[in-house]
Design a protein around this motif. Structure first.
Motif: not given
Length: 112
Positions: A25-30, A104-112
């Motif tokens: 749960v939270g806001n993430w930077k794509t 498959c493709e992956s992405q990493k998002w960081s918490r804002q």
């Protein structure tokens, strides 16, 4: 008083409000620099874009807990939905979407 406390706790858990403490749960930077919000919905978690050209679009629905989730993720540009997984490690989520569990493709998002 104890029966009332137990009833209130059971009610909160059944309505999903207890999920707010889940690490997803939270806001993430794509990867594109947009903001996505992951929040409890319908017994699981939904991803909604909060900025960028697809603001307001729901792009995912996942179930799980404790840092490991599975569900569906949508590419908002292609308007295609894929089976996916999300894992949470600290302030990073790793999203993985697959076509027939082969491509498959992956992405990493960081918490804002």
């Amino acid at each position: 008083m104890k029966p009332i406390l137990i009833s209130v706790t059971a009610l909160l858990m059944s309505t999903g409000l207890a999920s707010a403490a889940d690490p997803i749960v939270g806001n993430w930077k794509t990867t594109l620099g947009d903001t996505a919000t992951i929040e409890p919905c319908g017994g699981g978690f939904c991803i909604t874009l909060k900025s960028g050209k697809h603001t307001g679009e729901k792009i995912g629905a996942f179930e799980g807990n404790g840092g490991s989730y599975s569900g569906k993720i949508t590419d908002p540009d292609a308007k295609k939905t894929y089976n996916g997984t999300i894992s949470v490690s600290g302030d990073t989520v790793t999203l993985k979407g697959c076509v027939m569990k082969v491509v498959c493709e992956s992405q990493k998002w960081s918490r804002q």
